[in-house]
Design an enzyme around this catalytic site. Structure first.
Site, mmCIF file in Angstrom:
data_model
loop_
_atom_site.group_PDB
_atom_site.id
_atom_site.type_symbol
_atom_site.label_atom_id
_atom_site.label_comp_id
_atom_site.label_asym_id
_atom_site.label_seq_id
_atom_site.Cartn_x
_atom_site.Cartn_y
_atom_site.Cartn_z
ATOM 1 N N GLY A 157 8.983 -17.127 33.512
ATOM 2 C CA GLY A 157 7.775 -16.726 34.226
ATOM 3 C C GLY A 157 7.983 -16.250 35.649
ATOM 4 O O GLY A 157 7.063 -16.343 36.467
ATOM 5 N N HIS A 164 15.647 -15.527 44.880
ATOM 6 C CA HIS A 164 14.955 -16.403 45.819
ATOM 7 C C HIS A 164 14.677 -17.750 45.176
ATOM 8 O O HIS A 164 14.736 -17.900 43.958
ATOM 9 C CB HIS A 164 13.640 -15.776 46.277
ATOM 10 C CG HIS A 164 12.561 -15.787 45.231
ATOM 11 N ND1 HIS A 164 12.547 -14.893 44.167
ATOM 12 C CD2 HIS A 164 11.473 -16.592 45.057
ATOM 13 C CE1 HIS A 164 11.489 -15.140 43.401
ATOM 14 N NE2 HIS A 164 10.827 -16.169 43.916
#
Length: 338
Positions: A157, A164
């Site tokens: 998802g 990051h």
């Protein structure tokens, strides 16, 4: 069909059973398959909200950063301006402010990079940044826990593929860490030993599930893995948090972490998706001498294009069923099998 092989394995950190049913990996599958996206990724994406110089959702423009970039999440799940006046629900329900801080840490300005491929000195620098964030946010009176995590890959998802991680600094301790703290304290009181040290000793002595080992850290598929290719990365010495590692320890830990991540990428010659969580002690000023910092990687794949779906037993019953023996998964990741 292969002969049935199954057993219950105790997960000592969570105090729950994991059923290993390795013969089920080759069962007929007519459900959905999720082929990996291995298209070329540019070093800079003008549409990416996290690339240098680009505008984010809230209208802020990113600086042209050279290494890491840390900023408050533009769409935070918790916040310092959470409503104070709340309507109290009837018992047995309770409500409290969802206060806290949510941040984003971009590993690098390069859109096409990953944690596995950062130069080692940049990875060590990134870990120092994360340690600094834990110390800064954990010092706040309204923060009891600092959770650092990365979601990698579309199948888990991820809304932005730029490399990051996220930080949630909350007024409560996340349940998994709360359980580890309680279990670890009880184990230490009963035995005088740190629980994860016992886990490390067992894994090193067995050897079959080890992936990477150096003087400072060990990466392994745990005996009690819930996901088929789950990996733990832990320093050999007990520390409550990432920032407590010395310089040599931190470099060795970074090397072990990166080695394990690269094995995942190389397993099926595709970017390996995962949920990564840094298990650090709560910042609630309690005694956490028995807590052993480590990183857990939970990859959702059980095959090149097959997901491990948490279903009836996991969602409904609360216990995981694994289709791959941890010993076999470790051998595959090491490349010991054709």
């Amino acid at each position: 069909m292969p002969a049935p092989v199954w057993e219950q394995r105790w997960h000592p950190l969570r105090e729950e059973w994991v059923v290993v049913a390795a013969h089920r990996q080759r069962r007929p599958w007519l459900g959905e398959r999720r082929p990996a996206s291995i298209a070329a990724v540019p070093g800079f994406d003008p549409a990416c909200r996290f690339c240098p110089g680009n505008e984010r959702v809230g209208g802020t423009r990113n600086p042209r950063y050279a290494r890491t970039l840390v900023f408050n999440n533009d769409l935070p799940v918790v916040g310092e301006v959470a409503p104070v006046e709340l309507v109290a629900p009837p018992p047995p329900y309770r409500v409290a402010r969802a206060s806290g801080v949510a941040r984003i840490v971009c590993y690098t300005p390069r859109h096409d990079q990953s944690l596995a491929r950062l130069p080692l000195d940049e990875l060590v620098g990134l870990l120092r940044v994360l340690a600094g964030q834990y110390a800064e946010l954990g010092a706040r009176e309204d923060v009891a826990h600092v959770l650092v995590f990365e979601n990698r890959g579309e199948v888990v998802g991820v809304s932005n593929p730029h490399p990051h991680c996220q930080i949630y600094a909350t007024g409560f301790v996340f349940k998994t860490i709360e359980t580890e703290v309680a279990v670890g304290r009880r184990h230490f009181a009963e035995t005088g030993r740190v629980l994860l040290q016992d886990v490390l000793a067992a894994e090193v002595a067995d050897g079959r599930r080890l992936l990477v080992a150096n003087d400072a850290a060990v990466a392994f598929v745990p005996y009690f893995a819930r996901y088929p290719y789950e990996v733990f990365v832990a320093p050999r010495a007990t520390h409550p948090c990432l920032g407590a590692l010395g310089p040599a320890e931190l470099e060795g830990f970074a090397s072990a972490l990166q080695g394990a991540l690269r094995l995942g990428d190389e397993l099926w010659s595709q970017p390996f998706p995962y949920v990564m969580a840094l298990h650090q002690a709560p910042t609630d000023d309690a005694d956490h001498a028995s807590f052993h910092f480590h990183i857990e990687l939970h990859p959702p794949l059980r095959g090149p294009d097959l997901l491990k779906y948490p279903a009836g037993p996991e969602v409904g019953g609360g216990n995981f069923m694994s289709d791959v023996a941890p010993e076999d998964a470790a051998a595959e990741l090491r490349g010991d099998r054709p």
